[in-house]
Motif scaffolding. Structure first.
Motif, mmCIF file in Angstrom:
data_model
loop_
_atom_site.group_PDB
_atom_site.id
_atom_site.type_symbol
_atom_site.label_atom_id
_atom_site.label_comp_id
_atom_site.label_asym_id
_atom_site.label_seq_id
_atom_site.Cartn_x
_atom_site.Cartn_y
_atom_site.Cartn_z
ATOM 1 N N ASN A 46 39.670 34.766 40.313
ATOM 2 C CA ASN A 46 38.454 34.872 40.549
ATOM 3 C C ASN A 46 37.575 33.474 41.161
ATOM 4 O O ASN A 46 36.381 33.801 41.596
ATOM 5 C CB ASN A 46 37.689 35.378 39.341
ATOM 6 C CG ASN A 46 37.560 34.570 38.333
ATOM 7 O OD1 ASN A 46 38.296 33.558 38.183
ATOM 8 N ND2 ASN A 46 36.731 34.902 37.164
ATOM 9 N N LYS A 47 38.130 32.460 41.030
ATOM 10 C CA LYS A 47 37.679 31.279 41.469
ATOM 11 C C LYS A 47 37.344 31.151 42.823
ATOM 12 O O LYS A 47 36.537 30.330 43.346
ATOM 13 C CB LYS A 47 38.113 30.015 40.793
ATOM 14 C CG LYS A 47 38.194 30.100 39.210
ATOM 15 C CD LYS A 47 36.914 30.505 38.618
ATOM 16 C CE LYS A 47 36.775 30.676 36.941
ATOM 17 N NZ LYS A 47 37.991 31.289 36.369
ATOM 18 N N LYS A 50 33.977 32.280 44.171
ATOM 19 C CA LYS A 50 33.034 31.153 43.869
ATOM 20 C C LYS A 50 32.850 30.023 44.818
ATOM 21 O O LYS A 50 31.952 29.393 45.124
ATOM 22 C CB LYS A 50 33.135 30.658 42.364
ATOM 23 C CG LYS A 50 33.023 31.996 41.361
ATOM 24 C CD LYS A 50 33.298 31.070 39.974
ATOM 25 C CE LYS A 50 33.247 32.571 38.914
ATOM 26 N NZ LYS A 50 33.059 32.032 37.514
ATOM 27 N N ASN A 75 42.516 27.755 35.260
ATOM 28 C CA ASN A 75 43.022 28.339 36.564
ATOM 29 C C ASN A 75 41.841 27.854 37.510
ATOM 30 O O ASN A 75 41.956 27.591 38.671
ATOM 31 C CB ASN A 75 43.051 29.757 36.415
ATOM 32 C CG ASN A 75 43.787 30.575 35.552
ATOM 33 O OD1 ASN A 75 44.831 30.344 35.718
ATOM 34 N ND2 ASN A 75 43.318 31.116 34.604
ATOM 35 N N SER A 182 33.757 34.431 30.360
ATOM 36 C CA SER A 182 33.874 33.452 29.573
ATOM 37 C C SER A 182 32.566 32.340 29.997
ATOM 38 O O SER A 182 31.525 32.226 29.224
ATOM 39 C CB SER A 182 35.243 32.778 30.052
ATOM 40 O OG SER A 182 35.328 31.325 29.213
ATOM 41 N N SER A 183 32.907 31.731 31.134
ATOM 42 C CA SER A 183 31.552 30.826 31.373
ATOM 43 C C SER A 183 30.620 31.623 32.227
ATOM 44 O O SER A 183 29.305 31.038 32.244
ATOM 45 C CB SER A 183 32.160 29.772 32.297
ATOM 46 O OG SER A 183 32.517 30.072 33.847
ATOM 47 N N GLY A 184 30.720 32.794 32.551
ATOM 48 C CA GLY A 184 29.664 33.806 32.767
ATOM 49 C C GLY A 184 29.433 34.067 34.463
ATOM 50 O O GLY A 184 28.198 34.626 34.754
ATOM 51 N N THR A 186 31.115 35.219 36.809
ATOM 52 C CA THR A 186 31.641 36.344 37.262
ATOM 53 C C THR A 186 30.759 37.517 36.603
ATOM 54 O O THR A 186 30.160 38.332 37.508
ATOM 55 C CB THR A 186 33.023 36.593 36.754
ATOM 56 O OG1 THR A 186 33.896 35.422 37.197
ATOM 57 C CG2 THR A 186 33.520 37.783 37.407
ATOM 58 N N THR A 306 40.967 39.406 37.391
ATOM 59 C CA THR A 306 40.378 38.203 37.950
ATOM 60 C C THR A 306 41.599 36.940 37.922
ATOM 61 O O THR A 306 41.248 35.840 38.427
ATOM 62 C CB THR A 306 39.534 37.569 36.867
ATOM 63 O OG1 THR A 306 40.056 37.853 35.396
ATOM 64 C CG2 THR A 306 37.978 38.443 36.705
HETATM 65 C C1 PLP Z 1 37.904 31.746 34.952
HETATM 66 C C2 PLP Z 1 38.532 33.028 34.819
HETATM 67 C C3 PLP Z 1 37.646 33.977 34.204
HETATM 68 C C4 PLP Z 1 36.422 34.079 33.578
HETATM 69 O O1 PLP Z 1 35.439 33.762 34.853
HETATM 70 P P1 PLP Z 1 34.011 33.504 34.212
HETATM 71 O O2 PLP Z 1 33.138 33.506 35.500
HETATM 72 O O3 PLP Z 1 34.336 31.945 33.800
HETATM 73 O O4 PLP Z 1 33.255 34.002 33.281
HETATM 74 C C5 PLP Z 1 38.506 35.384 34.034
HETATM 75 N N1 PLP Z 1 39.816 35.616 34.373
HETATM 76 C C6 PLP Z 1 40.437 34.183 34.831
HETATM 77 C C7 PLP Z 1 41.838 34.600 35.275
HETATM 78 C C8 PLP Z 1 39.835 33.214 35.205
HETATM 79 O O5 PLP Z 1 40.429 32.237 35.382
#
Ligand code: PLP
Length: 322
Positions: A46-47, A50, A75, A182-184, A186, A306
């Motif tokens: 998912n990064k 971003k 990741n 997690s960090s929000g 997404t 993700t």
């Molecule tokens: C970073 C990550 C998430 C969480 O995404 P956020 O935007 O940080 O909430 C979910 N799944 C994977 C595999 C990630 O690396």
């Protein structure tokens, strides 16, 4: 809206696949998966979405270096290091832990992408070390750009706002979209994107490590800030954010029976790999919600993958996966 700086290196649109064998096994609703584990850039995840916006912003500011921070098997850090390599920038990563004898998985890849790693033994010191690292780089003329934890700034969240436009064009019309949060960034992007691009699905984040109260606060603030980049402020409140904290009690990165079962079901029924930290936990949540009858049989549920699979090969998780 067209003036938002963006680079284009993600492999888009990511495909949507149906998971009929998993659905039959669970006696559940129609299940689909959106394969953001295949966004390109160093095994995907998912990064990537971003970073299209974050690296564009860094370049617009004349930055020559990316600095970020995370867990040893982050990741986000692996993909940030890859982006830095791809765009000819330096990269410093502030990671929690100690240099292991044999770097594995994401950490191994960080080194392959020539990132400099600064270790912080205690997670509570990470913010201070990150700040110091950034200020030292600025003072030394390195022209760094600070990529926030998980790439979750208003800019990073744009990747997932536009991802909803992509989903709408794929015409699936799911009732639910489920993913790990997690960090929000997404979560914020998907929530904002659903509003902007008229997607009626319920956007439900399964918490990886944060209480719902924290997620609601962070995600609503990020979604509000990201909306401004589209030229029209939309104010999101905690009530606009759907989140579930029932599956994260064991703590970040603790691979337990629920994650093991989810990883094994996706692998055994659909030939799809989840990761031990994020998608394993998010899928465990979805599976439990299906078993508890939270979704109607005639509903369509989309699990948004993700990424994160390199961590399957991390020394710290491998003994527990089977
Ligand atoms: C970073 C990550 C998430 C969480 O995404 P956020 O935007 O940080 O909430 C979910 N799944 C994977 C595999 C990630 O690396």
């Amino acid at each position: 809206m067209t003036s938002i700086p963006r680079l284009h290196f993600a492999h888009l649109p990511t495909v949507i696949e149906e998971m009929p064998r998993l659905s039959a096994e669970l006696g559940g609703p129609r299940l689909f998966i959106k394969r953001d584990d295949q966004t390109g850039l160093a095994f995907g995840g998912n990064k990537t979405r971003k970073l299209e916006f974050l690296v564009a912003e860094a370049q617009a500011q004349g930055a020559k270096m990316l600095i970020s921070a995370g867990a040893m098997q982050s990741n986000h850090c692996r993909q940030t290091a890859a982006a830095a390599a791809k765009f000819g920038m330096e990269c410093i990563l502030v990671l929690t832990g100690q240099h292991p004898k044999k770097p594995s998985a994401n950490l191994l890849l960080d080194f392959l992408f020539n990132a400099d790693v600064i270790w912080v033994a205690d997670r509570k010191d990470r913010d201070a070390v990150l700040k110091h690292t950034y200020e030292t780089a600025v003072a030394g003329g390195a022209m760094p750009y600070l990529v926030p934890y998980g790439g979750s700034s208003a800019t990073g969240a744009l990747g997932y706002a536009f991802a909803v436009d992509e989903l709408v064009q794929q015409n699936l019309k799911p009732d639910w979209v489920i993913f790990g949060t997690s960090s929000g960034g997404t979560h914020a992007g998907l929530t904002l994107g659903a509003r902007l691009f008229k997607c009626e699905a319920k956007i439900l984040g399964i918490s990886i490590d944060e209480p719902v109260s924290v997620l609601k606060k962070n995600v609503s603030a990020l979604a509000t800030a990201a909306s401004e980049k589209f030229g029209k402020r939309i104010v999101f409140s905690g009530e606009d954010i759907l989140a579930n904290e029932d599956y994260c009690k064991a703590g970040y990165g603790v691979l337990g029976e629920q994650e093991r079962e989810a990883i094994s079901l996706f692998a055994g029924k659909e030939g799809i790999l989840l990761d031990p930290v994020y998608t394993g936990r998010a899928a465990a949540g979805m599976i439990d919600l299906i078993r508890r009858g939270v979704f109607q049989k005639d509903e369509t549920v989309l699990f948004w993958h993700t990424g994160g699979q390199p961590a399957l090969f991390a020394e710290m998780y491998q003994p527990d996966i089977l």
